[in-house]
Design a protein around this motif. Structure first.
Motif, short mmCIF file in Angstrom:
data_model
loop_
_atom_site.label_atom_id
_atom_site.label_comp_id
_atom_site.label_asym_id
_atom_site.label_seq_id
_atom_site.Cartn_x
_atom_site.Cartn_y
_atom_site.Cartn_z
N VAL A 1 -1.12 13.76 -8.81
CA VAL A 1 -0.40 12.62 -9.37
C VAL A 1 -0.69 11.40 -8.51
O VAL A 1 -0.41 11.38 -7.31
CB VAL A 1 1.12 12.88 -9.40
CG1 VAL A 1 1.86 11.67 -9.98
CG2 VAL A 1 1.45 14.13 -10.20
N LEU A 2 -1.27 10.37 -9.14
CA LEU A 2 -1.54 9.11 -8.44
C LEU A 2 -0.44 8.12 -8.78
O LEU A 2 -0.16 7.86 -9.95
CB LEU A 2 -2.90 8.54 -8.83
CG LEU A 2 -3.33 7.29 -8.05
CD1 LEU A 2 -3.57 7.64 -6.58
CD2 LEU A 2 -4.56 6.66 -8.66
N LEU A 3 0.18 7.56 -7.74
CA LEU A 3 1.30 6.63 -7.88
C LEU A 3 0.82 5.22 -7.53
O LEU A 3 0.34 4.98 -6.42
CB LEU A 3 2.43 7.06 -6.95
CG LEU A 3 2.93 8.50 -7.13
CD1 LEU A 3 3.86 8.90 -6.00
CD2 LEU A 3 3.62 8.68 -8.48
N VAL A 4 0.98 4.29 -8.47
CA VAL A 4 0.42 2.94 -8.33
C VAL A 4 1.56 1.93 -8.42
O VAL A 4 2.25 1.84 -9.44
CB VAL A 4 -0.64 2.66 -9.41
CG1 VAL A 4 -1.24 1.27 -9.21
CG2 VAL A 4 -1.73 3.73 -9.37
N HIS A 5 1.74 1.17 -7.36
CA HIS A 5 2.85 0.21 -7.26
C HIS A 5 2.60 -1.06 -8.06
O HIS A 5 1.49 -1.32 -8.53
CB HIS A 5 3.09 -0.15 -5.79
CG HIS A 5 1.93 -0.88 -5.16
ND1 HIS A 5 1.71 -2.23 -5.35
CD2 HIS A 5 0.92 -0.45 -4.36
CE1 HIS A 5 0.63 -2.60 -4.69
NE2 HIS A 5 0.12 -1.53 -4.08
N GLY A 6 3.64 -1.87 -8.17
CA GLY A 6 3.54 -3.15 -8.84
C GLY A 6 3.26 -4.29 -7.88
O GLY A 6 3.19 -4.11 -6.66
N SER A 7 3.11 -5.49 -8.42
CA SER A 7 2.81 -6.66 -7.62
C SER A 7 3.90 -6.91 -6.60
O SER A 7 5.10 -6.89 -6.91
CB SER A 7 2.68 -7.89 -8.54
OG SER A 7 2.37 -9.04 -7.81
N GLY A 8 3.49 -7.14 -5.34
CA GLY A 8 4.43 -7.43 -4.27
C GLY A 8 4.94 -6.22 -3.54
O GLY A 8 5.54 -6.35 -2.47
N GLN A 9 4.73 -5.02 -4.09
CA GLN A 9 5.19 -3.81 -3.41
C GLN A 9 4.01 -3.11 -2.73
O GLN A 9 2.95 -3.70 -2.52
CB GLN A 9 5.91 -2.89 -4.40
CG GLN A 9 7.25 -3.44 -4.84
CD GLN A 9 8.12 -2.39 -5.51
OE1 GLN A 9 7.65 -1.46 -6.15
NE2 GLN A 9 9.43 -2.55 -5.38
#
Length: 297
Positions: free
Chosen positions: A27-35
């Motif tokens: 499982v690849l977890l991809v954050h949002g802008s600024g995190q």
């Protein structure tokens, strides 16, 4: 559990990341802008007994030193990350702008994901509206707002950096994005957002990073508009926060979900920052996807 620091080769350098261990499906977890990758800690902790979660710091974020020079590099890196991990058909989970990142990677065939999980992270505008919206994000006024609210690009010393992290933790309960998040997690994400450069600390992302990825007129492969979903063929689960960024556009989200088989909508009582404020509920959604038959080779 905080995860083990890793580096993942991509075009031009490496991305930093956190490997939370575990076995089985990837499982690849991809954050949002600024995190950054640390935002996934409380989700990943709940996943690691039953799968193998890895979180990345995208370009210009967290401890990654690479910056974006165009609007598509950050999501194109996802294909390189999966290749570097020697994964086949992972589950891609993206929050906020990370939801678009995994969507674009799948739409352009950079990899074959088992499924996508888009966490309060979609693109719902047509091309003209999206172009105008991103143009507004590139103005001097928009840059000033980011500097003022989030300290993007702030360069400071050790003492001031630590004081800022402490304020983020103390103010979390009154922050519309962090209210409900574990204080230690808020501190970890804030601390990881500072990158050491020489004898100073720089708050990532910079406003230049935001401007680069907002220059969508240069997009050659996947424009961030609602027609991108026509190119996604794998199963898609959309997690919609009732207090998030897309709550008022539920009908448009529903239309995307209903447009193809293998898509479903999951609604949560949450603000936009679902990975940090509702980690148990989000982890349950991800584990449910795996249990429902997401297959990896």
């Amino acid at each position: 559990m905080t995860g083990t620091e890793i580096e993942l080769p991509v075009d031009g350098g490496v991305l930093s990341g956190l490997d939370f261990g575990g076995g089985g499906r990837n499982v690849l977890l991809v954050h949002g802008s600024g995190q950054n990758a640390a935002a996934w800690t409380d989700v990943a902790t709940r996943l690691a007994d039953r799968c193998h979660p890895v979180a990345v710091d995208l370009r210009g974020h967290g401890q990654t030193r690479l910056a974006s020079t165009g609007p598509e590099q950050y999501w194109q890196d996802i294909g390189s990350v999966v290749a570097a991990l020697s994964w086949e058909r992972p589950l891609l989970v993206g929050h906020s702008s990370g939801g678009y990142a995994v969507t674009a990677a799948a739409a352009c065939g950079l990899l074959e994901p088992a499924a996508l999980c888009l966490v309060d992270g979609m693109v719902l505008n047509d091309r003209g509206t999206a172009l105008a919206w991103h143009a507004a994000a590139r103005t001097a006024e928009a840059a000033d707002r980011l500097r003022t609210r989030f300290r993007y690009g702030w360069e400071t010393g050790e003492e001031q950096m630590q004081a800022y992290v402490g304020r983020c933790v103390r103010d979390a309960a009154d922050d519309p994005l962090n209210a409900g998040a574990r204080p230690g997690l808020v501190g970890a994400v804030a601390r990881r957002s500072f990158l050491r450069r020489g004898g100073r600390w720089v708050r990532q992302p910079t406003v230049e990073e935001i401007a680069a990825v907002s220059d969508v007129g240069q997009c050659a492969h996947a424009f961030p508009s609602n027609d991108v979903y026509e190119r996604v063929t794998c199963p898609v689960t959309v997690v919609l926060a009732d207090g998030g960024s897309y709550a008022a556009r539920r009908d448009e989200v529903r239309a995307v979900v209903d447009a193809a088989p293998g898509r479903r909508l999951v609604e949560l009582a949450s603000n936009h920052n679902v990975p940090m404020t509702k980690p148990a509920e989000l982890a349950a959604v991800v584990l449910g996807l795996l249990e429902d038959g997401v297959r990896q080779a």
